[in-house]
Enzyme design. Structure first.
Site, PDB file in Angstrom:
ATOM      1  CG  ASP A  30      -2.076   0.999   0.944  1.00 35.03           C
ATOM      2  OD1 ASP A  30      -3.273   0.518   1.251  1.00 35.03           O
ATOM      3  OD2 ASP A  30      -1.787   2.038   0.948  1.00 35.03           O
ATOM      4  CB  ILE A  31       0.778   4.183  -2.247  1.00 35.49           C
ATOM      5  CG1 ILE A  31       1.850   5.113  -2.785  1.00 35.49           C
ATOM      6  CG2 ILE A  31      -0.341   5.058  -1.842  1.00 35.49           C
ATOM      7  CD1 ILE A  31       1.562   5.635  -4.094  1.00 35.49           C
ATOM      8  CG  ASN A  87     -12.280  -0.449   3.803  1.00 34.88           C
ATOM      9  OD1 ASN A  87     -12.637  -0.974   5.096  1.00 34.88           O
ATOM     10  ND2 ASN A  87     -11.094  -0.036   3.786  1.00 34.88           N
ATOM     11  N   GLY A  93     -16.163   2.713   3.537  1.00 35.41           N
ATOM     12  CA  GLY A  93     -14.779   3.420   3.347  1.00 35.41           C
ATOM     13  C   GLY A  93     -13.952   2.922   1.896  1.00 35.41           C
ATOM     14  CD  GLN A  94     -14.914  -0.761  -2.867  1.00 33.21           C
ATOM     15  OE1 GLN A  94     -15.793  -1.024  -2.601  1.00 33.21           O
ATOM     16  NE2 GLN A  94     -14.292  -1.292  -3.949  1.00 33.21           N
ATOM     17  CG  HIS A 100      -8.788  -2.924  -2.408  1.00 33.54           C
ATOM     18  ND1 HIS A 100      -9.438  -2.431  -3.188  1.00 33.54           N
ATOM     19  CD2 HIS A 100      -8.644  -2.271  -1.284  1.00 33.54           C
ATOM     20  CE1 HIS A 100      -9.984  -1.185  -2.396  1.00 33.54           C
ATOM     21  NE2 HIS A 100      -9.346  -1.050  -1.312  1.00 33.54           N
ATOM     22  CG  HIS A 102      -6.781  -2.718   3.043  1.00 34.25           C
ATOM     23  ND1 HIS A 102      -5.831  -1.527   3.026  1.00 34.25           N
ATOM     24  CD2 HIS A 102      -8.151  -2.407   2.518  1.00 34.25           C
ATOM     25  CE1 HIS A 102      -6.690  -0.672   2.180  1.00 34.25           C
ATOM     26  NE2 HIS A 102      -7.931  -1.138   2.119  1.00 34.25           N
TER      27      HIS A 102
HETATM   28  P1  AMP Z   1      -9.780   1.467   0.313  1.00 30.35           P
HETATM   29  O1  AMP Z   1      -9.962   2.859   1.242  1.00 30.35           O
HETATM   30  O2  AMP Z   1     -10.190   0.216   1.051  1.00 30.35           O
HETATM   31  O3  AMP Z   1     -10.447   1.589  -0.867  1.00 30.35           O
HETATM   32  O4  AMP Z   1      -8.216   1.263   0.259  1.00 30.35           O
HETATM   33  C1  AMP Z   1      -7.449   1.763  -0.998  1.00 30.35           C
HETATM   34  C2  AMP Z   1      -5.885   1.687  -0.724  1.00 30.35           C
HETATM   35  O5  AMP Z   1      -5.221   1.901  -1.754  1.00 30.35           O
HETATM   36  C3  AMP Z   1      -5.722   2.829   0.438  1.00 30.35           C
HETATM   37  O6  AMP Z   1      -5.198   2.169   1.391  1.00 30.35           O
HETATM   38  C4  AMP Z   1      -4.546   3.626  -0.655  1.00 30.35           C
HETATM   39  O7  AMP Z   1      -3.435   3.980   0.238  1.00 30.35           O
HETATM   40  C5  AMP Z   1      -4.194   2.409  -1.715  1.00 30.35           C
HETATM   41  N1  AMP Z   1      -3.806   2.830  -2.891  1.00 30.35           N
HETATM   42  C6  AMP Z   1      -4.132   3.809  -3.717  1.00 30.35           C
HETATM   43  N2  AMP Z   1      -3.371   4.147  -4.846  1.00 30.35           N
HETATM   44  C7  AMP Z   1      -2.322   3.392  -4.623  1.00 30.35           C
HETATM   45  C8  AMP Z   1      -1.211   3.044  -5.434  1.00 30.35           C
HETATM   46  N3  AMP Z   1      -1.129   3.627  -6.662  1.00 30.35           N
HETATM   47  N4  AMP Z   1      -0.289   2.165  -4.972  1.00 30.35           N
HETATM   48  C9  AMP Z   1      -0.714   1.402  -3.759  1.00 30.35           C
HETATM   49  N5  AMP Z   1      -1.687   1.692  -3.080  1.00 30.35           N
HETATM   50  C10 AMP Z   1      -2.425   2.604  -3.408  1.00 30.35           C
END
Ligand code: AMP
Ligand code: ZN
Length: 114
Positions: A30-31, A87, A93-94, A100, A102
């Site tokens: 995760d970024i 999520n 909170g998606q 995906h 986590h």
């Molecule tokens: P959610 O809030 O459950 O939809 O999670 C989306 C997740 O994707 C968040 O934790 C972000 O930090 C992560 N995210 C968004 N863009 C990227 C990216 N380019 N590379 C890695 N993680 C990302």
């Protein structure tokens, strides 16, 4: 899906810190990590959320969980434990509409989430 950032990550159009991939799934860090170890496991097929699971695509869930188990062990968080989070939708909170999971570990996580 043309404008989906996770589809672009799978294709390599957006860079990611890849941990693992096979025919069905892709795993990457995760970024914006919320724990010392925080990675995401996603299906290669664009499935918007858990709400879009059906008889045709449901098998990917077992593959995702097998992958999580394997990667958690390889990354050294199996023994102390970790959290798997999905999520779903707005109230869940998606923020990225490509399903995906986590995986968070490496610290003692609080419960319940906010
Ligand atoms: P959610 O809030 O459950 O939809 O999670 C989306 C997740 O994707 C968040 O934790 C972000 O930090 C992560 N995210 C968004 N863009 C990227 C990216 N380019 N590379 C890695 N993680 C990302
Ligand atoms: Zn997608």
């Amino acid at each position: 899906m043309g404008d989906c950032i996770f589809c672009k990550i799978i294709k390599g159009d957006i860079p990611s810190k890849k941990i693992y991939e096979d025919e069905f799934v892709y795993a990457f860090y995760d970024i914006n990590p919320e724990a010392p170890t925080h990675f995401l496991v996603i299906p290669k097929e664009h499935i918007e959320s858990v709400n879009m699971l059906n008889e045709k695509n449901i098998n990917v869930i077992s593959h995702i969980f097998k992958t999580i188990k394997k990667l958690a062990k390889e990354l050294g968080i199996s023994e102390k434990g970790y959290r798997i989070v999905n999520n779903c939708g707005e109230d869940g909170g998606q923020t990225v509409n490509h399903m995906h999971f986590h995986v968070l570990g490496g610290r003692n996580l609080k419960w319940p989430p906010g």
